[in-house]
Enzyme design. Sequence first.
Site, PDB file in Angstrom:
ATOM      1  N   GLU A 164       5.922   6.612  -9.141  1.00 37.70           N
ATOM      2  CA  GLU A 164       4.502   6.294  -8.910  1.00 37.70           C
ATOM      3  C   GLU A 164       3.965   7.133  -7.764  1.00 37.70           C
ATOM      4  OE1 GLU A 164       3.417   2.130  -8.681  1.00 37.70           O
ATOM      5  OE2 GLU A 164       5.169   1.549  -9.836  1.00 37.70           O
ATOM      6  N   GLY A 182       0.790  -1.235   0.000  1.00 34.49           N
ATOM      7  CA  GLY A 182       0.000   0.000   0.000  1.00 34.49           C
ATOM      8  C   GLY A 182       0.816   1.274   0.000  1.00 34.49           C
ATOM      9  N   MET A 236      -4.683  -6.541  -6.446  1.00 34.32           N
ATOM     10  CA  MET A 236      -4.257  -7.616  -7.349  1.00 34.32           C
ATOM     11  C   MET A 236      -5.397  -8.579  -7.693  1.00 34.32           C
ATOM     12  SD  MET A 236      -1.240  -6.665  -7.896  1.00 34.32           S
ATOM     13  CE  MET A 236      -0.390  -8.038  -8.673  1.00 34.32           C
ATOM     14  N   ARG A 237      -6.506  -8.034  -8.158  1.00 32.98           N
ATOM     15  CA  ARG A 237      -7.615  -8.877  -8.607  1.00 32.98           C
ATOM     16  C   ARG A 237      -8.068  -8.396  -9.985  1.00 32.98           C
ATOM     17  NH1 ARG A 237      -8.007 -13.413  -6.778  1.00 32.98           N
ATOM     18  NH2 ARG A 237     -10.183 -13.541  -7.448  1.00 32.98           N
ATOM     19  N   ILE A 238      -8.382  -9.349 -10.854  1.00 28.68           N
ATOM     20  CA  ILE A 238      -8.987  -8.994 -12.141  1.00 28.68           C
ATOM     21  C   ILE A 238     -10.464  -8.726 -11.879  1.00 28.68           C
ATOM     22  CG2 ILE A 238      -9.608  -9.890 -14.414  1.00 28.68           C
ATOM     23  CD1 ILE A 238      -6.919 -11.380 -14.386  1.00 28.68           C
ATOM     24  N   ASP A 259      -5.544  -3.637 -17.607  1.00 26.93           N
ATOM     25  CA  ASP A 259      -4.462  -2.653 -17.741  1.00 26.93           C
ATOM     26  C   ASP A 259      -4.594  -1.834 -19.022  1.00 26.93           C
ATOM     27  OD1 ASP A 259      -3.369  -3.500 -15.326  1.00 26.93           O
ATOM     28  OD2 ASP A 259      -2.216  -5.078 -16.307  1.00 26.93           O
ATOM     29  N   HIS A 294      -0.375   1.284 -13.140  1.00 25.34           N
ATOM     30  CA  HIS A 294       0.250   0.067 -13.657  1.00 25.34           C
ATOM     31  C   HIS A 294       1.730   0.366 -13.887  1.00 25.34           C
ATOM     32  CE1 HIS A 294       0.548  -3.778 -15.627  1.00 25.34           C
ATOM     33  NE2 HIS A 294       1.213  -3.192 -16.604  1.00 25.34           N
ATOM     34  N   GLU A 344     -11.016  -4.059 -20.249  1.00 21.74           N
ATOM     35  CA  GLU A 344      -9.807  -4.748 -20.708  1.00 21.74           C
ATOM     36  C   GLU A 344      -8.695  -4.517 -19.682  1.00 21.74           C
ATOM     37  OE1 GLU A 344      -6.906  -4.548 -24.608  1.00 21.74           O
ATOM     38  OE2 GLU A 344      -8.925  -3.701 -24.752  1.00 21.74           O
TER      39      GLU A 344
HETATM   40  C1  GRF Z   1       2.912  -0.833  -7.716  1.00 22.58           C
HETATM   41  O1  GRF Z   1       4.089  -1.045  -8.429  1.00 22.58           O
HETATM   42  C2  GRF Z   1       1.767  -0.601  -8.657  1.00 22.58           C
HETATM   43  O2  GRF Z   1       2.148   0.044  -9.839  1.00 22.58           O
HETATM   44  C3  GRF Z   1       1.309  -1.997  -8.977  1.00 22.58           C
HETATM   45  O3  GRF Z   1       1.478  -2.724  -7.798  1.00 22.58           O
HETATM   46  C4  GRF Z   1       2.449  -2.092  -6.984  1.00 22.58           C
HETATM   47  C5  GRF Z   1       1.762  -1.780  -5.691  1.00 22.58           C
HETATM   48  O4  GRF Z   1       2.628  -1.288  -4.719  1.00 22.58           O
HETATM   49  N1  GRF Z   1      -0.044  -1.953  -9.484  1.00 22.58           N
HETATM   50  P1  GRF Z   1       2.026  -0.667  -3.398  1.00 22.58           P
HETATM   51  O5  GRF Z   1       1.100  -1.707  -2.765  1.00 22.58           O
HETATM   52  O6  GRF Z   1       1.287   0.595  -3.751  1.00 22.58           O
HETATM   53  O7  GRF Z   1       3.212  -0.405  -2.514  1.00 22.58           O
END
Ligand code: GRF
Length: 210
Positions: A174, A12, A90-92, A145, A109, A143
Site C-alpha cells: 500500500e 496514518g 473510517m467513515r461511510i 469500496d 482498500h 457505492e
Molecule cells: C490500510 O490498510 C488501508 O488500506 C485501510 O485502512 C488501513 C489504514 O492504515 N483503508 P493507515 O492509517 O494508513 O496506517
Amino acid sequence: MKNVVILISGRGSNMEAIVQACQREGWPARIAAVISNKSDASGLAFAARHGIPTAVVPHTQFASREAFDAELARVIDGFAPDLVVLAGFMRILTEGFVRHYEGRLLNIHPSLLPAFPGLHTHRRAIEAGCKLAGATVHFVTPELDHGPIVAQAAVAVLPDDTEDTLADRVLRHEHVIYPQAVRWFVEGQLAIEQGVVRHAAGAAQVRWGG
Ligand code: GRF
C-alpha cells in the site's frame, strides 16, 4: 502546484508514505492539510511535525451523516483541494459528499476489489481460501469500496498467514502504490474511460509482491 488534502482516522501510515514521497520526489503538489474525524488519530502528530496544517472534525458531534459530511466538506474546501485522499478514513460518506468530489477523490482498500468490500478483508480472504490478496487504489463512487481502479498490488496468501501477517505484508505494498497513484493524479497522468482508469504513458498499474 496541486493541493492535496488527506483524510485519516488513525495511524496514518499511508498518509506518511504520501507525504514523504511528495517531499522526496518533488511532486508538483503540496499536502495542503491532514484532516481527521478523531482527535486522537496518531497521524495528526506526524503531519504537524512536518508543518502540514491539521484539522479535526469529530463525527460524534453531529446529529446525522449529512451534517457531518457538510461540515467536513466545508473544512476540506477551505484548503482548495485539487485532490482529496482517503487514507484509512473510517467513515461511510454520503452520496452528496462523494458527488461533490467526483473525479478528485481517491481511496485505498485492503483487498483486490471488487472482492471483499467492507471490513475484515484479510480475515475474509484467508477464510475463503484465496491464494492472492492485496490492495486497491480507486476513485470513490457512492457505492462503498467501489469505483474506477487506479492501481492494485497483489501478494500471495501463505499457508500459515494470520490476519495480522497478511495485513502487514499488504500494507508494505500500500505504501508504494498509494503514493504512486497520487503522484500520477497530480501529474495529470490518469484518464477514466468508461469506468476504466488508464495511465497516459502506459505505466504498469499493478504491483506483484512477495
Ligand atoms: C490500510 O490498510 C488501508 O488500506 C485501510 O485502512 C488501513 C489504514 O492504515 N483503508 P493507515 O492509517 O494508513 O496506517
